[in-house]
Design a protein around this motif. Structure first.
Motif: not given
Lengths: 78, 362
Positions: B78, B123, B131
Motif C-alpha cells: 500500500i 499500517a 505499507v
C-alpha cells in the motif's frame, strides 16, 4: 504544504489533544510540545495532525481570518 | 484590506525607493497570501516580489517519484503520500504511467493521506501488508514525521523520504555570483520549528536585508517594509515580523526529535541538482524502515532519471527565481492546473498554479 492551522484544545489524554476549529474536531498529537504545559482552552498551531507551537488567542483569530479568505478564494476558483 | 494593512502600504509608498528592488519569498504559503491580497499590484511598481524555492512538492526529485510509482506498481504494497504528490508527472515515454494517480487507476493500492498518524493507522490495520509512506516536505512537515517515528512505528511501515531543508537552497542562491534578489522574506512556519537564528547567515555572511513573515497581509507588509527600509539605510539585520509564533531557537523538542531520527545528507532538488546538506534520510537505527534499502532495484533504475524535467518545462528557472511563472514557455500554452506538465503547476503551493489561479495570464 507548510501552512499550519490554529485549533483550540477541548480535552487532553496523554499526548493526544481533542481540538476544535470552525465546527470541526480533530485528535491532534502533542508529541512535539511534550516539554510545554498545554491546558484546555489553549490555542495550538496544527500541521499534518501535530501541534507545532502554542499561540495566543489573537494570533489564532487573525490566522483564521486569513484562512477564511483563502478557502473562499479556492471555492471561487474551483 | 484592513486599516493596518493600508497604513503599512502608505508607509511603503512614502519610502525613497530605489529604481528596482527584488524581494524573494521561499514559502508557497507566503506566495498564496501575496497573490490573494493582490500585493503585487498594490505595491509601487519598482518593487518586484519573486517566488523562490518554497514548494517541497515542486522540488521533489523526478527519480524519487519514479521510484514511488515503480514500488506501487510492482510490489505488493500500500503506497501512501500527501495528496499533492499524486498528480506530479515524471518524464516517461507516452503510454506509460506518468504519475501516482495513473498508477492508482492502473490498479496499484495508492492512498492519499493528510497526516503521519493516518500512515500508522493504515499500517496497523493491514498487518499482513507492507505499507510505504512517500514523503516530500520541508522542516515544518519533517518534524511531525520525526515524531511519528520516535513514538514507535509499526514494523510493516516503510518510509521513502524526500524531505528537504529550506535554508541550504537559499544559501546556494546567495553563493552564486549574481543573486536574483536584493532582500529575503524568510518562511514563518519553517522558522517556528527551526527558530529565527537559522536565517542569521543571510545577514551575517551576505549582508542582505531579511525579515521573517507570517501569513497575514499585515505581517507580510511589515516584513516588506522592514527589508525595504534596511536597504535604503544600507544596513542589514534579521527582523522577526512574526514574533507571535517564531522565537530565536524554535521548537527545541521538535529539533531534538528530528536530530534523533534523521541524518542530514547532500540531496538532489528537481531541475536544480544536488544541494549540499539539504536533505534528510533515516538514521541507521531506523534502517529497516527505509524503503530505498528494502527495494534497492528501483533506486538503481530511478538513478537514470536523475535531473530529468519534462521537455520545454522551465520549472527549475521559476523555482530559482530566474524567470517569472508566466515567462515559462509552457505556462498557459500546454501547462494548466487541470493538465499540468511541470510540478509548479500541480501543487497548491507551486508558483505557477498560484499565479494561474489568481488570474495571471501569459
Amino acid at each position: 504544504m507548510c501552512l499550519a492551522v490554529p485549533m483550540q484544545v477541548k480535552s487532553i489524554n496523554g499526548f493526544i489533544a481533542h481540538c476544535y476549529a470552525k465546527g470541526i474536531t480533530r485528535d491532534v498529537s502533542l508529541f512535539l510540545l511534550q516539554d510545554e504545559i498545554i491546558e484546555i482552552g489553549d490555542y495550538l498551531l496544527i500541521h499534518v495532525g501535530y501541534a507545532i507551537q502554542k499561540i495566543s488567542t489573537d494570533e489564532a483569530l487573525s490566522t483564521w481570518e486569513l484562512l477564511d479568505q483563502l478557502l473562499a478564494e479556492e471555492s471561487f476558483n474551483a | 484590506m484592513s486599516t493596518e494593512a493600508k497604513r503599512l502600504l502608505d508607509k511603503i509608498r512614502a519610502l525613497p525607493l530605489p529604481d528596482k528592488v527584488r524581494i524573494m519569498n521561499v514559502c508557497g504559503g507566503h506566495e498564496r497570501s501575496i497573490s490573494l491580497a493582490g500585493l503585487r499590484s498594490a505595491l509601487p511598481t519598482t518593487i518586484e516580489l519573486i517566488p523562490g524555492p518554497g514548494c517541497p512538492v515542486c522540488i521533489c526529485p523526478e527519480e524519487d517519484i519514479y521510484q514511488a510509482i515503480q514500488i506501487a506498481i510492482n510490489e505488493d504494497v500500500i503506497l501512501l503520500a500527501f495528496g499533492d504528490m499524486l498528480r506530479v508527472p515524471v518524464n516517461v515515454p507516452k503510454g506509460t504511467v506518468r504519475n501516482l494517480e495513473q498508477a492508482k487507476a492502473a490498479g496499484a493500492d495508492i492512498r492519499p493521506i493528510a497526516s503521519p498518524t493516518e500512515a500508522v493507522n493504515i499500517a496497523n490495520a493491514n498487518p499482513e501488508k507492507t505499507v510505504v509512506f512517500f514523503i516530500a516536505g520541508f522542516e515544518t512537515t519533517s518534524a511531525p514525521v520525526a515524531a511519528m517515528i520516535a513514538e514507535g512505528i509499526p514494523n510493516n511501515l516503510l518510509l521513502l523520504l524526500s524531505s528537504r531543508l529550506t535554508w541550504p537552497a537559499v544559501a546556494m542562491l546567495l553563493n552564486t555570483e549574481t543573486p536574483t534578489f536584493d532582500a529575503l522574506i524568510a518562511p514563518g512556519h519553517v522558522a517556528s520549528i527551526m527558530g529565527s537564528e537559522e536565517w542569521h547567515f543571510v545577514v551575517d555572511q551576505h549582508h542582505m536585508p531579511t525579515a521573517i513573515a507570517g501569513f497575514t497581509t499585515e505581517s507580510l507588509l511589515s516584513a516588506i517594509y522592514s527589508v525595504l527600509r534596511q536597504g535604503i539605510e544600507h544596513t542589514a539585520f534579521l527582523d522577526n515580523c512574526y514574533p507571535q509564533v517564531v522565537n530565536p531557537h524554535g521548537n527545541i523538542t521538535a529539533k531534538k526529535i528530528v536530530n534523533q531520527v534523521f541524518n542530514i545528507i547532500d540531496a538532489p532538488w528537481r531541475g536544480i541538482g544536488i544541494i549540499p546538506n539539504s536533505g534528510l534520510e533515516l538514521s541507521m537505527k531506523f534502517d529497516t524502515h527505509n524503503a530505498r534499502h528494502r527495494f534497492p532495484i528501483y533506486a538503481e533504475e530511478a538513478r537514470k532519471k536523475s535531473g530529468a524535467m519534462p521537455p520545454g518545462c522551465d520549472c527549475a528557472g521559476v523555482i530559482l527565481g530566474k524567470i517569472k511563472p508566466n515567462e515559462c514557455r509552457l505556462y498557459g500554452e500546454t501547462c494548466f492546473p487541470r493538465n499540468p506538465v511541470g510540478p509548479c503547476m500541480v501543487s497548491d503551493e507551486g508558483a505557477c498554479r498560484i499565479w494561474w489561479s489568481s488570474g495571471i495570464k501569459k
